[in-house]
Design a protein around this motif. Structure first.
Motif, PDB file in Angstrom:
ATOM      1  N   ASP A   1       0.848  -1.191   0.000  1.00  0.00           N
ATOM      2  CA  ASP A   1       0.000   0.000   0.000  1.00  0.00           C
ATOM      3  C   ASP A   1       0.881   1.237   0.000  1.00  0.00           C
ATOM      4  N   LEU A   2       0.456   2.234  -0.757  1.00  0.00           N
ATOM      5  CA  LEU A   2       1.144   3.515  -0.768  1.00  0.00           C
ATOM      6  C   LEU A   2       0.098   4.619  -0.635  1.00  0.00           C
ATOM      7  N   PHE A   3       0.321   5.506   0.345  1.00  0.00           N
ATOM      8  CA  PHE A   3      -0.580   6.631   0.571  1.00  0.00           C
ATOM      9  C   PHE A   3       0.187   7.932   0.396  1.00  0.00           C
ATOM     10  N   ARG A   4      -0.435   8.894  -0.262  1.00  0.00           N
ATOM     11  CA  ARG A   4       0.130  10.235  -0.420  1.00  0.00           C
ATOM     12  C   ARG A   4      -0.801  11.222   0.264  1.00  0.00           C
ATOM     13  N   GLU A   5      -0.280  11.887   1.295  1.00  0.00           N
ATOM     14  CA  GLU A   5      -1.105  12.800   2.100  1.00  0.00           C
ATOM     15  C   GLU A   5      -2.410  12.120   2.540  1.00  0.00           C
ATOM     16  N   GLY A   6      -2.287  10.847   2.945  1.00  0.00           N
ATOM     17  CA  GLY A   6      -3.427  10.099   3.464  1.00  0.00           C
ATOM     18  C   GLY A   6      -4.329   9.487   2.411  1.00  0.00           C
ATOM     19  N   LYS A   7      -4.084   9.789   1.140  1.00  0.00           N
ATOM     20  CA  LYS A   7      -4.928   9.266   0.066  1.00  0.00           C
ATOM     21  C   LYS A   7      -4.252   8.070  -0.593  1.00  0.00           C
ATOM     22  N   SER A   8      -4.999   6.992  -0.799  1.00  0.00           N
ATOM     23  CA  SER A   8      -4.437   5.771  -1.367  1.00  0.00           C
ATOM     24  C   SER A   8      -4.006   5.979  -2.820  1.00  0.00           C
ATOM     25  N   ILE A   9      -2.756   5.624  -3.101  1.00  0.00           N
ATOM     26  CA  ILE A   9      -2.222   5.668  -4.473  1.00  0.00           C
ATOM     27  C   ILE A   9      -2.146   4.259  -5.039  1.00  0.00           C
ATOM     28  N   ILE A  10      -1.666   3.326  -4.186  1.00  0.00           N
ATOM     29  CA  ILE A  10      -1.513   1.930  -4.594  1.00  0.00           C
ATOM     30  C   ILE A  10      -2.204   1.040  -3.570  1.00  0.00           C
ATOM     31  N   LYS A  11      -2.975   0.096  -4.055  1.00  0.00           N
ATOM     32  CA  LYS A  11      -3.559  -0.948  -3.216  1.00  0.00           C
ATOM     33  C   LYS A  11      -3.267  -2.270  -3.898  1.00  0.00           C
ATOM     34  N   ARG A  12      -2.427  -3.080  -3.266  1.00  0.00           N
ATOM     35  CA  ARG A  12      -1.979  -4.311  -3.913  1.00  0.00           C
ATOM     36  C   ARG A  12      -2.283  -5.514  -3.015  1.00  0.00           C
ATOM     37  N   THR A  13      -2.808  -6.553  -3.631  1.00  0.00           N
ATOM     38  CA  THR A  13      -2.972  -7.843  -2.962  1.00  0.00           C
ATOM     39  C   THR A  13      -2.208  -8.876  -3.779  1.00  0.00           C
ATOM     40  N   SER A  14      -2.284 -10.122  -3.370  1.00  0.00           N
ATOM     41  CA  SER A  14      -1.589 -11.171  -4.131  1.00  0.00           C
ATOM     42  C   SER A  14      -2.237 -11.396  -5.495  1.00  0.00           C
ATOM     43  N   ASN A  15      -3.458 -10.860  -5.689  1.00  0.00           N
ATOM     44  CA  ASN A  15      -4.187 -11.117  -6.940  1.00  0.00           C
ATOM     45  C   ASN A  15      -4.248  -9.925  -7.886  1.00  0.00           C
ATOM     46  N   GLU A  16      -4.174  -8.696  -7.359  1.00  0.00           N
ATOM     47  CA  GLU A  16      -4.332  -7.542  -8.239  1.00  0.00           C
ATOM     48  C   GLU A  16      -3.618  -6.324  -7.676  1.00  0.00           C
ATOM     49  N   ILE A  17      -3.388  -5.339  -8.574  1.00  0.00           N
ATOM     50  CA  ILE A  17      -2.800  -4.059  -8.189  1.00  0.00           C
ATOM     51  C   ILE A  17      -3.745  -2.963  -8.660  1.00  0.00           C
ATOM     52  N   ILE A  18      -4.171  -2.128  -7.725  1.00  0.00           N
ATOM     53  CA  ILE A  18      -5.025  -0.989  -8.066  1.00  0.00           C
ATOM     54  C   ILE A  18      -4.205   0.281  -7.886  1.00  0.00           C
ATOM     55  N   PHE A  19      -4.070   1.032  -8.985  1.00  0.00           N
ATOM     56  CA  PHE A  19      -3.297   2.271  -8.982  1.00  0.00           C
ATOM     57  C   PHE A  19      -4.242   3.429  -9.271  1.00  0.00           C
ATOM     58  N   LYS A  20      -4.438   4.295  -8.293  1.00  0.00           N
ATOM     59  CA  LYS A  20      -5.351   5.431  -8.396  1.00  0.00           C
ATOM     60  C   LYS A  20      -6.748   4.986  -8.838  1.00  0.00           C
ATOM     61  N   GLY A  21      -7.212   3.907  -8.228  1.00  0.00           N
ATOM     62  CA  GLY A  21      -8.576   3.451  -8.485  1.00  0.00           C
ATOM     63  C   GLY A  21      -8.750   2.557  -9.689  1.00  0.00           C
ATOM     64  N   GLU A  22      -7.678   2.363 -10.481  1.00  0.00           N
ATOM     65  CA  GLU A  22      -7.767   1.541 -11.689  1.00  0.00           C
ATOM     66  C   GLU A  22      -6.891   0.297 -11.543  1.00  0.00           C
ATOM     67  N   THR A  23      -7.418  -0.852 -11.983  1.00  0.00           N
ATOM     68  CA  THR A  23      -6.632  -2.081 -11.961  1.00  0.00           C
ATOM     69  C   THR A  23      -5.584  -2.025 -13.061  1.00  0.00           C
ATOM     70  N   THR A  24      -4.342  -2.323 -12.708  1.00  0.00           N
ATOM     71  CA  THR A  24      -3.249  -2.258 -13.691  1.00  0.00           C
ATOM     72  C   THR A  24      -3.149  -3.564 -14.469  1.00  0.00           C
ATOM     73  N   PRO A  25      -2.487  -3.528 -15.642  1.00  0.00           N
ATOM     74  CA  PRO A  25      -2.118  -4.783 -16.303  1.00  0.00           C
ATOM     75  C   PRO A  25      -1.210  -5.590 -15.371  1.00  0.00           C
ATOM     76  N   LYS A  26      -1.032  -6.858 -15.676  1.00  0.00           N
ATOM     77  CA  LYS A  26      -0.218  -7.725 -14.822  1.00  0.00           C
ATOM     78  C   LYS A  26       1.220  -7.212 -14.768  1.00  0.00           C
ATOM     79  N   LEU A  27       1.744  -7.051 -13.546  1.00  0.00           N
ATOM     80  CA  LEU A  27       3.105  -6.587 -13.328  1.00  0.00           C
ATOM     81  C   LEU A  27       3.892  -7.666 -12.600  1.00  0.00           C
ATOM     82  N   SER A  28       5.198  -7.494 -12.526  1.00  0.00           N
ATOM     83  CA  SER A  28       6.045  -8.478 -11.855  1.00  0.00           C
ATOM     84  C   SER A  28       5.574  -8.680 -10.418  1.00  0.00           C
TER      85      SER A  28
END
Length: 375
Positions: A103-130
């Motif tokens: 998880d990455l937060f900027r000024e308390g706002k979520s930038i990255i939310k990652r689980t073992s299944n998906e990565i959400i960057f600024k509210g959008e699911t990213t393509p598969k990453l390493s």
């Protein structure tokens, strides 16, 4: 960057340190074996993770601010594999470790939310990453993420071998920097060049600043009358030009070259140079500050640390002189019970008002003198 709070877990080795809060200067004190060096190593590991390292069983939670005073919180965890007696090859995917959450937060706002299944960057699911690398390293060109990697790349673990060896063999293309009339101090400070190469550039382009560093060094070693950095041709390898440190001692006819200068003198010069030639937002880690620094060195270098310009210092020390000459408000007493490392601010222990009284009480505290407790 300024680290405000950090906690770290090593699930492979089953130990952790509880959240530690930092200001511009922190002096970690405690008996040998409580975990002071481990704290520095963990902070250093965060730089590796931000640049793509995959580290078995490590989990972290760090809050920091950028040079523009933007606050970030970065959390993450790698999977844990028990690999007794095996040193994994970083290039072998079989021995890499998946990130199970980040998880990455900027000024308390979520930038990255990652689980073992998906990565959400600024509210959008990213393509598969390493799955083996932090998103901070993968998406380091993104506007909201680049300050994170940039910040961790400003961590210096002072006195690593790169600092000492970097200037001994420098390719000839460095001569273009040495002869550059459009020399920019800020660019040199921000570069990842070895500190002694930076010093060579300063000697050529900013002689007044070099003189300031030189005279700080001579204050510590009064038997030295001069310091210089001059190009030396390498007859055996003409593709390299060396720029070794040279000192001239009083009463000694010849200049003394870097390979014959004591490690303590070189280390002192490195510390002084880092204070002047590191960029704003640098975090300098120094383990056992007193090692190889004579008592005559400690005063000047400690004074320079206390006069720092937006540079954070995290130090460890056993030396009474160091502890007694850094204000008690910066002392952090490190203790360990089993695999749990705890850090307590000196102000929470109701020590005396004077440094001497506080130091006397410190060394008699159970938390200090019996820093390792069994379960």
């Amino acid at each position: 960057m300024k680290i405000k709070k950090v906690a770290f877990w090593d699930n492979e080795l089953d130990w952790c340190f509880e959240p530690i809060y930092f200001s511009d200067l922190a002096l970690l004190v405690g008996v040998s074996g409580v975990g002071k060096t481990q704290i520095l190593n963990c902070i250093w590991n965060l730089q590796g993770i931000a640049n793509g390292d995959s580290l078995n069983g490590l989990a972290w939670d760090v809050t920091f601010s950028t040079v523009k005073n933007v606050e970030y919180r970065w959390q993450g965890e790698f999977e844990t594999k028990k690999i007794p007696g095996i040193i994994p090859n970083k290039e072998d995917e079989i021995n890499k470790f998946r990130i199970v959450k980040e998880d990455l937060f900027r000024e308390g706002k979520s930038i990255i939310k990652r689980t073992s299944n998906e990565i959400i960057f600024k509210g959008e699911t990213t393509p598969k990453l390493s799955p083996f690398q932090s998103v901070v390293g993968i998406l380091n060109q993104e506007e909201d993420i680049s300050p994170v990697q940039d910040g961790f790349n400003k961590i210096i673990y002072s006195d690593n071998s790169r600092s000492l060896n970097g200037i001994l063999g420098i390719r000839l293309n460095v001569l273009s920097l040495l002869s550059n009339n459009n020399f920019d101090l800020e660019n040199v400070q921000a570069s990842d060049m070895p500190i002694l190469l930076k010093l060579a550039l300063i000697a050529r382009h900013l002689p007044k600043l070099f003189e300031k560093i030189k005279f700080k060094f001579i204050d510590i070693f009064p038997h030295v009358e001069n310091v210089q950095i001059e190009a030396v041709e390498d007859n055996e390898n003409p593709s390299f030009t060396r720029f070794p440190i040279q000192i001239k001692e009083k009463g000694v006819k010849d200049w003394i070259f870097q390979n014959n200068i004591s490690s303590g003198m070189l280390k002192t010069l490195i510390h002084i140079s880092e204070l002047y030639l590191s960029p704003e937002g640098t975090v300098i880690l120094i383990d056992e500050f007193e090692n190889s620094l004579g008592i005559n060195c400690i005063d000047v270098v400690t004074d320079l640390i206390m006069e720092n310009r937006n540079i954070q210092f995290i130090l460890t020390s056993h030396h009474p002189y160091i502890i007694n000459n850094i204000g008690m408000e910066y002392w952090k007493i490190v203790t360990r019970k089993g695999g749990v490392v705890t850090v307590t601010d000196a102000k929470d222990l109701n020590l005396g008002k004077s440094r001497h009284q506080a130091f006397t009480q410190l060394i008699n505290l159970e938390e200090y003198s019996e820093g390792i407790k069994v379960e």
